[in-house]
Structures are given as C-alpha cells and as structure tokens.
Design an enzyme around this catalytic site. Structure first.
Site, PDB file in Angstrom:
ATOM      1  N   LYS A  48       6.055   3.667   5.821  1.00  0.00           N
ATOM      2  CA  LYS A  48       5.269   2.787   6.696  1.00  0.00           C
ATOM      3  C   LYS A  48       4.189   3.512   7.511  1.00  0.00           C
ATOM      4  O   LYS A  48       3.786   3.055   8.591  1.00  0.00           O
ATOM      5  CB  LYS A  48       6.179   1.979   7.651  1.00  0.00           C
ATOM      6  CG  LYS A  48       7.365   1.311   7.012  1.00  0.00           C
ATOM      7  CD  LYS A  48       7.136   0.737   5.639  1.00  0.00           C
ATOM      8  CE  LYS A  48       6.269  -0.480   5.574  1.00  0.00           C
ATOM      9  NZ  LYS A  48       6.144  -0.917   4.128  1.00  0.00           N
ATOM     10  N   THR A  52       0.270   3.338   1.128  1.00  0.00           N
ATOM     11  CA  THR A  52      -0.467   2.506   0.181  1.00  0.00           C
ATOM     12  C   THR A  52      -1.965   2.672   0.417  1.00  0.00           C
ATOM     13  O   THR A  52      -2.760   2.746  -0.533  1.00  0.00           O
ATOM     14  CB  THR A  52      -0.045   1.028   0.357  1.00  0.00           C
ATOM     15  OG1 THR A  52       1.378   0.969   0.487  1.00  0.00           O
ATOM     16  CG2 THR A  52      -0.502   0.187  -0.809  1.00  0.00           C
ATOM     17  N   HIS A 109       8.254   9.680  -0.345  1.00  0.00           N
ATOM     18  CA  HIS A 109       8.616   9.734   1.077  1.00  0.00           C
ATOM     19  C   HIS A 109       9.582  10.888   1.341  1.00  0.00           C
ATOM     20  O   HIS A 109      10.118  11.001   2.458  1.00  0.00           O
ATOM     21  CB  HIS A 109       9.301   8.432   1.501  1.00  0.00           C
ATOM     22  CG  HIS A 109       8.419   7.214   1.445  1.00  0.00           C
ATOM     23  ND1 HIS A 109       7.161   7.174   1.994  1.00  0.00           N
ATOM     24  CD2 HIS A 109       8.626   5.977   0.908  1.00  0.00           C
ATOM     25  CE1 HIS A 109       6.637   5.974   1.795  1.00  0.00           C
ATOM     26  NE2 HIS A 109       7.497   5.237   1.147  1.00  0.00           N
ATOM     27  N   SER A 139       6.882  -1.289  12.095  1.00  0.00           N
ATOM     28  CA  SER A 139       6.510  -1.631  10.721  1.00  0.00           C
ATOM     29  C   SER A 139       7.725  -1.547   9.799  1.00  0.00           C
ATOM     30  O   SER A 139       7.954  -2.424   8.957  1.00  0.00           O
ATOM     31  CB  SER A 139       5.406  -0.684  10.237  1.00  0.00           C
ATOM     32  OG  SER A 139       5.019  -1.000   8.924  1.00  0.00           O
ATOM     33  N   SER A 229     -10.412  -1.238   3.267  1.00  0.00           N
ATOM     34  CA  SER A 229     -10.162  -1.819   4.590  1.00  0.00           C
ATOM     35  C   SER A 229      -8.857  -2.618   4.527  1.00  0.00           C
ATOM     36  O   SER A 229      -8.417  -3.026   3.430  1.00  0.00           O
ATOM     37  CB  SER A 229     -11.301  -2.757   4.997  1.00  0.00           C
ATOM     38  OG  SER A 229     -11.230  -3.943   4.225  1.00  0.00           O
ATOM     39  N   PHE A 230      -8.247  -2.832   5.663  1.00  0.00           N
ATOM     40  CA  PHE A 230      -6.991  -3.603   5.682  1.00  0.00           C
ATOM     41  C   PHE A 230      -7.193  -4.977   5.037  1.00  0.00           C
ATOM     42  O   PHE A 230      -6.396  -5.407   4.196  1.00  0.00           O
ATOM     43  CB  PHE A 230      -6.479  -3.758   7.124  1.00  0.00           C
ATOM     44  CG  PHE A 230      -5.249  -4.633   7.197  1.00  0.00           C
ATOM     45  CD1 PHE A 230      -4.015  -4.148   6.789  1.00  0.00           C
ATOM     46  CD2 PHE A 230      -5.337  -5.944   7.638  1.00  0.00           C
ATOM     47  CE1 PHE A 230      -2.879  -4.958   6.824  1.00  0.00           C
ATOM     48  CE2 PHE A 230      -4.213  -6.751   7.683  1.00  0.00           C
ATOM     49  CZ  PHE A 230      -2.981  -6.255   7.274  1.00  0.00           C
ATOM     50  N   ALA A 232      -9.453  -6.029   2.881  1.00  0.00           N
ATOM     51  CA  ALA A 232      -9.683  -5.970   1.429  1.00  0.00           C
ATOM     52  C   ALA A 232      -8.378  -5.673   0.698  1.00  0.00           C
ATOM     53  O   ALA A 232      -8.083  -6.285  -0.335  1.00  0.00           O
ATOM     54  CB  ALA A 232     -10.731  -4.913   1.105  1.00  0.00           C
ATOM     55  N   MET A 233      -7.570  -4.772   1.232  1.00  0.00           N
ATOM     56  CA  MET A 233      -6.311  -4.417   0.554  1.00  0.00           C
ATOM     57  C   MET A 233      -5.276  -5.533   0.679  1.00  0.00           C
ATOM     58  O   MET A 233      -4.478  -5.752  -0.233  1.00  0.00           O
ATOM     59  CB  MET A 233      -5.771  -3.090   1.089  1.00  0.00           C
ATOM     60  CG  MET A 233      -6.586  -1.911   0.554  1.00  0.00           C
ATOM     61  SD  MET A 233      -5.941  -0.287   0.993  1.00  0.00           S
ATOM     62  CE  MET A 233      -4.296  -0.322   0.309  1.00  0.00           C
ATOM     63  N   ARG A 258       1.045  -6.376   6.794  1.00  0.00           N
ATOM     64  CA  ARG A 258       1.475  -7.166   7.947  1.00  0.00           C
ATOM     65  C   ARG A 258       0.364  -7.292   8.988  1.00  0.00           C
ATOM     66  O   ARG A 258      -0.228  -8.348   9.152  1.00  0.00           O
ATOM     67  CB  ARG A 258       2.742  -6.517   8.534  1.00  0.00           C
ATOM     68  CG  ARG A 258       3.564  -7.382   9.469  1.00  0.00           C
ATOM     69  CD  ARG A 258       4.747  -6.583   9.977  1.00  0.00           C
ATOM     70  NE  ARG A 258       4.321  -5.362  10.651  1.00  0.00           N
ATOM     71  CZ  ARG A 258       4.038  -5.258  11.946  1.00  0.00           C
ATOM     72  NH1 ARG A 258       4.162  -6.307  12.732  1.00  0.00           N
ATOM     73  NH2 ARG A 258       3.635  -4.103  12.470  1.00  0.00           N
ATOM     74  N   LYS A 259       0.050  -6.206   9.689  1.00  0.00           N
ATOM     75  CA  LYS A 259      -1.005  -6.249  10.718  1.00  0.00           C
ATOM     76  C   LYS A 259      -2.035  -5.146  10.525  1.00  0.00           C
ATOM     77  O   LYS A 259      -3.209  -5.334  10.796  1.00  0.00           O
ATOM     78  CB  LYS A 259      -0.396  -6.101  12.112  1.00  0.00           C
ATOM     79  CG  LYS A 259       0.222  -7.369  12.656  1.00  0.00           C
ATOM     80  CD  LYS A 259       0.397  -7.262  14.159  1.00  0.00           C
ATOM     81  CE  LYS A 259       1.069  -8.498  14.726  1.00  0.00           C
ATOM     82  NZ  LYS A 259       1.449  -8.301  16.135  1.00  0.00           N
ATOM     83  N   GLY A 260      -1.562  -3.962  10.165  1.00  0.00           N
ATOM     84  CA  GLY A 260      -2.484  -2.861   9.890  1.00  0.00           C
ATOM     85  C   GLY A 260      -3.257  -2.387  11.105  1.00  0.00           C
ATOM     86  O   GLY A 260      -4.458  -2.124  11.013  1.00  0.00           O
TER      87      GLY A 260
HETATM   88  S1  PPS Z   1       5.503   2.059   2.284  1.00  0.00           S
HETATM   89  O1  PPS Z   1       6.368   0.901   1.916  1.00  0.00           O
HETATM   90  O2  PPS Z   1       6.276   3.052   3.048  1.00  0.00           O
HETATM   91  O3  PPS Z   1       4.823   2.643   1.161  1.00  0.00           O
HETATM   92  O4  PPS Z   1       4.440   1.417   3.297  1.00  0.00           O
HETATM   93  P1  PPS Z   1       3.075   2.092   3.763  1.00  0.00           P
HETATM   94  O5  PPS Z   1       2.029   1.730   2.799  1.00  0.00           O
HETATM   95  O6  PPS Z   1       3.280   3.518   4.086  1.00  0.00           O
HETATM   96  O7  PPS Z   1       2.808   1.385   5.147  1.00  0.00           O
HETATM   97  C1  PPS Z   1       2.552   0.010   5.287  1.00  0.00           C
HETATM   98  C2  PPS Z   1       1.823  -0.146   6.602  1.00  0.00           C
HETATM   99  O8  PPS Z   1       0.453   0.286   6.418  1.00  0.00           O
HETATM  100  C3  PPS Z   1      -0.410  -0.808   6.711  1.00  0.00           C
HETATM  101  N1  PPS Z   1      -1.595  -0.737   5.846  1.00  0.00           N
HETATM  102  C4  PPS Z   1      -2.837  -0.560   6.315  1.00  0.00           C
HETATM  103  N2  PPS Z   1      -3.303  -0.380   7.571  1.00  0.00           N
HETATM  104  C5  PPS Z   1      -4.635  -0.240   7.725  1.00  0.00           C
HETATM  105  N3  PPS Z   1      -5.513  -0.288   6.700  1.00  0.00           N
HETATM  106  C6  PPS Z   1      -5.101  -0.456   5.425  1.00  0.00           C
HETATM  107  N4  PPS Z   1      -5.966  -0.500   4.428  1.00  0.00           N
HETATM  108  C7  PPS Z   1      -3.692  -0.602   5.197  1.00  0.00           C
HETATM  109  N5  PPS Z   1      -2.931  -0.794   4.097  1.00  0.00           N
HETATM  110  C8  PPS Z   1      -1.665  -0.875   4.515  1.00  0.00           C
HETATM  111  C9  PPS Z   1       0.451  -2.032   6.438  1.00  0.00           C
HETATM  112  O9  PPS Z   1      -0.117  -3.173   7.027  1.00  0.00           O
HETATM  113  C10 PPS Z   1       1.760  -1.581   7.076  1.00  0.00           C
HETATM  114  O10 PPS Z   1       1.684  -1.493   8.479  1.00  0.00           O
HETATM  115  P2  PPS Z   1       2.091  -2.705   9.484  1.00  0.00           P
HETATM  116  O11 PPS Z   1       2.050  -2.100  10.858  1.00  0.00           O
HETATM  117  O12 PPS Z   1       3.458  -3.153   9.104  1.00  0.00           O
HETATM  118  O13 PPS Z   1       1.047  -3.768   9.305  1.00  0.00           O
END
Ligand code: PPS
Length: 296
Positions: A48, A52, A109, A139, A229-230, A232-233, A258-260
């Site tokens: 988290k 990704t 991880h 997260s 960007s969050f 777009a993804m 979720r929120k990013g």
């Molecule tokens: S995992 O399951 O461990 O592989 O998850 P991981 O990808 O490490 O973490 C997921 C959190 O990253 C946020 N996220 C992003 N934030 C900003 N920008 C982009 N592009 C982005 N992509 C993924 C995702 O929303 C999760 O965080 P939270 O706080 O839950 O929203």
C-alpha cells in the site's frame, strides 16, 4: 495444495520469521529458489505504498511513454508479483516471470532478508517506494477489508494494534522501510517516497528514468506523468485491479484505487491513536536518518 475457498480469510502463516498471506506461503521453495536475471528491475515496497503507481511508471518508461503499449495487459501480468500464488485463480508470480522476456519488472513486498538472494547476487536494480506509516496503515486496513486473501482486519482500532505490532502481512513496516534504506548504501536501489511523488510526480518520474538509463524527451515525461495520475490509473481497467476476480477482491467494499492522497490518516486516527502511534514510532525509528512526511 488446498482448495481456493479454504484459503480465503485464513490466519497468517510464517515465512522466514514474517507473517505471510496463507495462500502465498504454500510451496515457498518456489520463491526461495527463484532465479533472477541481471537485467531484472525489482519494484519493492511495503504493501500500500504506491507499488501499482511505480510499476506503471516503470513499464511506461521502458515502453517509451506509449500508453497503448502499456494497455497490452493488466498490471498484474505486466509486472508480476514474485510471491503471489492463488490456486485455480491466478498463475503463480514465479511462473509468470519464468516465461517473460527481459527486461522483466518484478513486483515484491518482501523485506530485504526474505528477498531471494539471487537478486542481490545479480546486482539487479531496485526501485523502492516508501510511504508514511499512518497512511499505509489506513490504506492497508481498507485493502484488508476488500481483499479476501487476507484475514479479516476487525475494527480499525483492532487493526491499528496489529499493524503497530507488525502482525500484518510482511511484518513490521518499520523494519521494511529501514531495511531497504540501509541496503541502498551497497546496492543499486533508487529509494523514493510516495509523498514526493504526490508533490511533484514529473520530477520523481525523471529520477526513475535516469536510474534506468532511459533518456526521455520532456514530452514523454509529460505523457507518463499524465498517464500515471491517480485519476487516469483509477479509470484505466489495466491498472485499477478490476480484472482480479471479485470473489478475491470486492471493490464495492473499498476500491483498490481508493483516495490516492497524502494525509488521509487524519480522517481515521483519533488524537489518542495518533499520540500512541507517534510514541511507538519514535522508539522503532530511533537512530535512523530515514524520515517520512505525513502531510504535504
Ligand atoms: S499493493 O496492493 O500493496 O500493491 O497496493 P499499492 O499499489 O502499493 O498501494 C495502493 C495505494 O496507492 C494508491 N495509488 C495511487 N496514489 C496516487 N497516484 C496514483 N497514480 C496511485 N495509484 C495507486 C492507491 O489509491 C492506494 O492508496 P489509498 O490511500 O488506499 O488510496
């Protein structure tokens, strides 16, 4: 091998001293015996922390910033997770990786002491992303609610205790972030921070490109920044995890994207929880020069 249903919501198993997702712990020899290639690029994180996000960035960089090439498959197939296995639902990460052409991007991880020694011996480049512990805990809690491969997290208050004690998948966040921070002194590890990526994604993408010795024009860096960007993804079916079977991950409970943001912990921690967490944190992080920002 146990049936798929019997692996859902199961307690942790222990692998090399850390709690491990029950399904992943089966036949762990496949991970220990995994053979790296010198040109492998490892994306390592505590869960988290932006895995990704950085995976998509690395794949985009390796494909010259062409979004169509990166839509060739789901991120879980383009950047397989080394330790992942779930019988009947997904091909093991080790098997996916074995049939991939180089350069492979390997997601993991695993903390430094559990990562197969072959990656260290081959001098594989690693991109590590750290994210502040409070946002990771929030997260991870939401992810544990929606991801049935993990044991049920209970209430937020209960989960926070487990997180602080390192009784969550992959163990202690503190040990994880410190482990790679120290190892970077002797191994090619680019150590990034989620908060820096939020603050100035283009700057951090530039660092990754430079580390991977990819000389990309400004317009390509701009394109990668937009594509990763969050928003777009979140809206991209190849990056938002909606391709994972719904009986394993239920996005109606909490979406993977979720929120990013940085600082969402303030919406979840009580003042007392925050104080207790800070006290425990100060003890566990004493003596390190590794610092995280909990807000921007
Ligand atoms: S995992 O399951 O461990 O592989 O998850 P991981 O990808 O490490 O973490 C997921 C959190 O990253 C946020 N996220 C992003 N934030 C900003 N920008 C982009 N592009 C982005 N992509 C993924 C995702 O929303 C999760 O965080 P939270 O706080 O839950 O929203």
């Amino acid at each position: 091998m146990a049936s798929a249903d019997s692996l859902l919501r199961q307690p942790w198993r222990t692998v090399h001293g850390i709690p491990m997702v029950c399904a992943f712990a089966h036949n762990w020899e496949r991970v220990d015996a995994f053979q790296s290639r010198p040109e492998d690029i490892v994306v390592a994180t505590f869960p988290k922390s932006g895995t990704t996000w950085i995976s998509e960035i690395v794949d985009m960089i390796l494909h010259g910033g062409d979004p169509e090439k990166c839509k060739r498959d789901a991120i879980t197939h383009r950047v397989p997770m080394l330790e992942l296995v779930f019988p009947g639902q997904m091909l093991a990460g080790t098997e996916q990786l074995a049939s991939m052409p180089s350069p492979r991007v390997v997601k993991t991880h695993l903390p430094v002491h559990v990562l197969p020694p072959t990656f260290w011996a081959n001098g594989c480049k690693m991109v590590y992303v750290g994210r502040n512990a409070k946002d990771v805990a929030v997260s991870f809690y939401h992810f544990t609610l929606m991801n049935k491969m993990l044991p049920h997290p209970g209430t937020w208050a209960e989960y926070l205790e487990e997180f602080m004690a390192g009784r969550v998948a992959y163990g202690s966040w503190h040990d994880h972030v410190k482990g790679y921070w120290e190892r970077r002194k002797e191994h090619p590890i680019l150590y990034l921070f989620y908060e820096d990526m939020k603050e100035d994604p283009r700057r951090e993408i530039g660092k990754v490109a430079q580390f991977l010795q990819q000389d990309l024009p400004a317009a390509v860096l701009d394109a990668i920044t937009r594509h990763t960007s969050f928003e777009a993804m979140r809206d991209n079916p190849t990056t938002n995890y909606t391709s994972v079977p719904a009986d394993l991950m239920d996005h109606d409970i909490s979406p993977f994207m979720r929120k990013g943001i940085a600082g969402d912990w303030k919406n979840h921690f009580t003042v007392a929880q925050s104080e207790r967490f800070d006290e425990d944190y100060a003890q566990k992080m004493a003596g390190t020069d590794l610092h995280f920002r909990t807000e921007l």
